[in-house]
Design a protein around this motif. Sequence first.
Motif, PDB file in Angstrom:
ATOM      1  N   THR A  60      47.946  40.771  48.447  1.00  0.00           N
ATOM      2  CA  THR A  60      46.535  40.957  48.760  1.00  0.00           C
ATOM      3  C   THR A  60      45.999  42.055  47.862  1.00  0.00           C
ATOM      4  N   ILE A  61      44.923  41.751  47.144  1.00  0.00           N
ATOM      5  CA  ILE A  61      44.320  42.694  46.196  1.00  0.00           C
ATOM      6  C   ILE A  61      42.867  42.932  46.591  1.00  0.00           C
ATOM      7  N   SER A  62      42.469  44.189  46.676  1.00  0.00           N
ATOM      8  CA  SER A  62      41.076  44.558  46.890  1.00  0.00           C
ATOM      9  C   SER A  62      40.724  45.564  45.802  1.00  0.00           C
ATOM     10  N   CYS A  63      39.764  45.197  44.946  1.00  0.00           N
ATOM     11  CA  CYS A  63      39.501  46.067  43.800  1.00  0.00           C
ATOM     12  C   CYS A  63      38.137  45.803  43.182  1.00  0.00           C
ATOM     13  N   GLY A  64      37.811  46.619  42.205  1.00  0.00           N
ATOM     14  CA  GLY A  64      36.611  46.451  41.391  1.00  0.00           C
ATOM     15  C   GLY A  64      36.981  45.825  40.062  1.00  0.00           C
ATOM     16  N   THR A  65      36.032  45.770  39.130  1.00  0.00           N
ATOM     17  CA  THR A  65      36.235  45.046  37.870  1.00  0.00           C
ATOM     18  C   THR A  65      37.312  45.650  36.974  1.00  0.00           C
ATOM     19  N   LEU A  66      37.348  46.967  36.838  1.00  0.00           N
ATOM     20  CA  LEU A  66      38.324  47.593  35.944  1.00  0.00           C
ATOM     21  C   LEU A  66      39.748  47.328  36.415  1.00  0.00           C
ATOM     22  N   GLU A  67      39.996  47.535  37.702  1.00  0.00           N
ATOM     23  CA  GLU A  67      41.337  47.298  38.239  1.00  0.00           C
ATOM     24  C   GLU A  67      41.718  45.821  38.134  1.00  0.00           C
ATOM     25  N   PHE A  68      40.742  44.938  38.371  1.00  0.00           N
ATOM     26  CA  PHE A  68      41.015  43.506  38.295  1.00  0.00           C
ATOM     27  C   PHE A  68      41.406  43.100  36.874  1.00  0.00           C
ATOM     28  N   ALA A  69      40.715  43.625  35.887  1.00  0.00           N
ATOM     29  CA  ALA A  69      41.028  43.310  34.487  1.00  0.00           C
ATOM     30  C   ALA A  69      42.462  43.691  34.165  1.00  0.00           C
ATOM     31  N   ASN A  70      42.909  44.839  34.641  1.00  0.00           N
ATOM     32  CA  ASN A  70      44.287  45.270  34.398  1.00  0.00           C
ATOM     33  C   ASN A  70      45.288  44.406  35.148  1.00  0.00           C
ATOM     34  N   PHE A  71      44.949  44.020  36.362  1.00  0.00           N
ATOM     35  CA  PHE A  71      45.854  43.217  37.170  1.00  0.00           C
ATOM     36  C   PHE A  71      45.964  41.783  36.668  1.00  0.00           C
ATOM     37  N   ALA A  72      44.835  41.185  36.291  1.00  0.00           N
ATOM     38  CA  ALA A  72      44.794  39.774  35.896  1.00  0.00           C
ATOM     39  C   ALA A  72      45.754  39.473  34.763  1.00  0.00           C
ATOM     40  N   ALA A  73      45.870  40.388  33.816  1.00  0.00           N
ATOM     41  CA  ALA A  73      46.776  40.180  32.680  1.00  0.00           C
ATOM     42  C   ALA A  73      48.226  40.085  33.127  1.00  0.00           C
ATOM     43  N   GLY A  74      48.571  40.713  34.237  1.00  0.00           N
ATOM     44  CA  GLY A  74      49.947  40.712  34.720  1.00  0.00           C
ATOM     45  C   GLY A  74      50.334  39.495  35.537  1.00  0.00           C
ATOM     46  N   LEU A  75      49.418  38.600  35.825  1.00  0.00           N
ATOM     47  CA  LEU A  75      49.728  37.413  36.626  1.00  0.00           C
ATOM     48  C   LEU A  75      50.502  36.354  35.861  1.00  0.00           C
ATOM     49  N   SER A  76      50.350  36.327  34.564  1.00  0.00           N
ATOM     50  CA  SER A  76      50.981  35.285  33.755  1.00  0.00           C
ATOM     51  C   SER A  76      52.495  35.310  33.920  1.00  0.00           C
ATOM     52  N   GLY A  77      53.055  34.146  34.153  1.00  0.00           N
ATOM     53  CA  GLY A  77      54.504  34.026  34.272  1.00  0.00           C
ATOM     54  C   GLY A  77      55.045  34.279  35.663  1.00  0.00           C
ATOM     55  N   ASN A  78      54.202  34.646  36.609  1.00  0.00           N
ATOM     56  CA  ASN A  78      54.663  34.921  37.956  1.00  0.00           C
ATOM     57  C   ASN A  78      55.042  33.600  38.640  1.00  0.00           C
ATOM     58  N   SER A  79      56.177  33.596  39.308  1.00  0.00           N
ATOM     59  CA  SER A  79      56.591  32.371  39.993  1.00  0.00           C
ATOM     60  C   SER A  79      57.078  32.623  41.411  1.00  0.00           C
ATOM     61  N   TRP A  80      56.866  33.814  41.936  1.00  0.00           N
ATOM     62  CA  TRP A  80      57.372  34.102  43.270  1.00  0.00           C
ATOM     63  C   TRP A  80      56.296  34.192  44.343  1.00  0.00           C
ATOM     64  N   LEU A  81      55.050  34.344  43.983  1.00  0.00           N
ATOM     65  CA  LEU A  81      53.997  34.453  44.991  1.00  0.00           C
ATOM     66  C   LEU A  81      53.650  33.095  45.588  1.00  0.00           C
ATOM     67  N   HIS A  82      53.582  33.024  46.905  1.00  0.00           N
ATOM     68  CA  HIS A  82      53.162  31.817  47.606  1.00  0.00           C
ATOM     69  C   HIS A  82      51.708  31.917  48.039  1.00  0.00           C
ATOM     70  N   GLU A  83      51.264  33.158  48.275  1.00  0.00           N
ATOM     71  CA  GLU A  83      49.901  33.369  48.755  1.00  0.00           C
ATOM     72  C   GLU A  83      49.284  34.542  48.003  1.00  0.00           C
ATOM     73  N   LEU A  84      48.097  34.313  47.461  1.00  0.00           N
ATOM     74  CA  LEU A  84      47.382  35.343  46.717  1.00  0.00           C
ATOM     75  C   LEU A  84      45.979  35.462  47.300  1.00  0.00           C
ATOM     76  N   ASP A  85      45.640  36.659  47.737  1.00  0.00           N
ATOM     77  CA  ASP A  85      44.388  36.915  48.427  1.00  0.00           C
ATOM     78  C   ASP A  85      43.629  38.022  47.699  1.00  0.00           C
ATOM     79  N   PHE A  86      42.508  37.676  47.084  1.00  0.00           N
ATOM     80  CA  PHE A  86      41.679  38.637  46.356  1.00  0.00           C
ATOM     81  C   PHE A  86      40.457  38.993  47.187  1.00  0.00           C
TER      82      PHE A  86
END
Length: 173
Positions: free
Chosen positions: A28-54
Amino acid sequence: QQALQVGISNDENENNNAGSSMCPSKLTISCGTLEFANFAAGLSGNSWLHELDFNLHFFLQGPSFQTCISALAEHKALLTLSFAYLDMTDATWVVLLQSMYRHPTLQKLVLKFTDNFVDTYRRLARTQQMMTLVEHNTILEEIVWPACQQDELLVADEVGVAVMEVLESSFKN
């Protein structure tokens, strides 16, 4: 600026054998634009999350959202995707739904507003695009999106009736 808040948890239904990996299955992620930009780049290649809540406190648009959507479209373990947002541009709405057309595992998509925002002028286009998503993705079992963006008049159309019947029957199974 909204501070970044992150919640990580394991699915209660997972098998907890000693030999199994204990990767968290919900983020679960709660954030503004700057934090989201940093986080979004790290999603690539992830294969363990079943549920993602923004829970996002800004308009969904731009390169960081495109990066996030590209990563999520190929995510092979994702079952539930939820976006709470201030607003979303029409172009972003289309990109998000099109990226989910062939998602191999997504069963639930939730789109909602973070504020008490009422948007009625985009009802027809957004309902048509959601219906196209349902026609393309047969894995989806549940879709939730703001009622103020749903066009109930589309149901009177023969194609609309047919797609709504598919929606209703697929969500009962």
